[in-house]
Design an enzyme around this catalytic site. Structure first.
Site: not given
Ligand code: NDP
Length: 279
Positions: A50, A94, A117
């Site tokens: 990412k 994460q 997200d």
């Protein structure tokens, strides 16, 4: 194989190229903060991917590495600091987090405007209501794959296999918003094969290697495989038995090279979207 291959790698590459051009034209550099707690090797790989993808697109990416033993309070303080940092447009924590930390408490604290997200309850609620929201990257990637492949959705029967909060549920909302007739199947569904056979568009997000068999597919259907499963021999396979299903489907995504690359591209897009809305 008779099915047309939906090349997620190529579609994601085109998306990233277009995004890089858009970012280069901005009067500021969008900022993405990725928080990695502990040393889970899979998470470390995801975070590195990412980070690199963001930098390649011209986004200022920073990875914040925190020890596995960090307290929930200290992690919440870090999220609060990122919420307050004007250079940070997107925050991604994460998952999974260590068991001592409540992931929900962390997600709930992320500023919804920086929630790239799309996991914050505010964004999930907006999406469920059909209102503009930051949308979770994987289901957004599925929608973009369908669009790029020219798959018509309005009025058609779509089956979402899996009801997780990060893939299945948001995908149901997106497909509904696109006027599909949506069915959701899960581990308690009776006669999964029959449900699948009715689908003109089938999206599998279960996390069970090659569970969807060729005789579950309606001839000519579009099959999108979200699953990523590592077999004992090291091979990576999806939730769909690819060769069998490709012999019946009209179009199908491979694993790897299908949904996975789209997830990353959509994270970058969400970061740019968040930056433009905020600034
Ligand atoms: P979860 O484990 O959170 O959810 C799995 C869903 O599948 C649940 O709704 C579960 O039902 C259902 N399910 C499990 N077993 C069966 C079964 N035997 N029959 C019918 N339904 C079943 O998984 P995620 O949604 O997080 O991920 C799904 C897959 O997608 C995984 O392989 C994951 O690695 C992959 N993934 C890929 C991404 C990408 O970028 N390509 C990103 C995110 C995930 P129930 O609710 O009843 O338990």
């Amino acid at each position: 194989m008779t099915a047309r291959l939906i090349d997620g790698k190529a579609i994601a590459a085109a998306m990233r190229e277009a995004l890089t051009t858009r970012v280069a034209a901005l009067p500021f550099r969008p900022g993405l903060a990725v928080v990695l707690v502990g040393d889970n090797p899979a998470s470390a790989v995801y975070v590195r991917t990412k980070d690199r993808a963001a930098e390649a697109a011209g986004i200022a990416a920073a990875t914040i590495r925190l020890p596995a033993g960090i307290t929930e309070a200290a992690l919440l303080a870090e999220v609060a600091r990122l919420n307050a940092d004007p250079a940070v447009d997107g925050i991604l924590v994460q998952l999974p987090l260590p068991q001592s930390i409540r992931a929900e408490a962390v997600i709930d604290l992320i500023d919804p405007a920086k929630d790239v997200d799309g996991f914050h309850p505010r964004n999930a609620g907006l999406l469920a209501l059909g209102r503009p929201a930051l949308v979770p990257c994987t289901p957004l990637g599925v929608m973009k794959l369908l669009e790029a492949a020219g798959v018509a959705l309005s009025g058609r029967r779509a089956l979402v296999l899996g009801r997780s909060s990060i893939v299945g549920r948001p995908l149901v909302a997106l497909l509904l918003a696109a006027d599909a007739t949506v069915t959701v199947a899960h581990s308690r569904t009776r006669d999964l094969a029959a449900e699948c056979r009715r689908a003109e568009i089938l999206v599998a997000a279960v996390g069970r290697a090659e569970m969807v068999r060729g005789d579950w597919i309606s001839p000519g259907a579009t099959v999108i495989d979200v699953g990523i499963n590592r077999l004992a021999d090291g091979r990576l396979v999806g939730d769909v038995a690819f060769a069998e299903c490709a012999a019946v489907a009209g179009s199908i995504t491979p694993v790897p090279g299908g949904v996975g690359p789209m997830t990353i591209a959509c994270l970058l897009e969400n970061t740019v979207t968040a930056a433009l809305r905020r600034r």
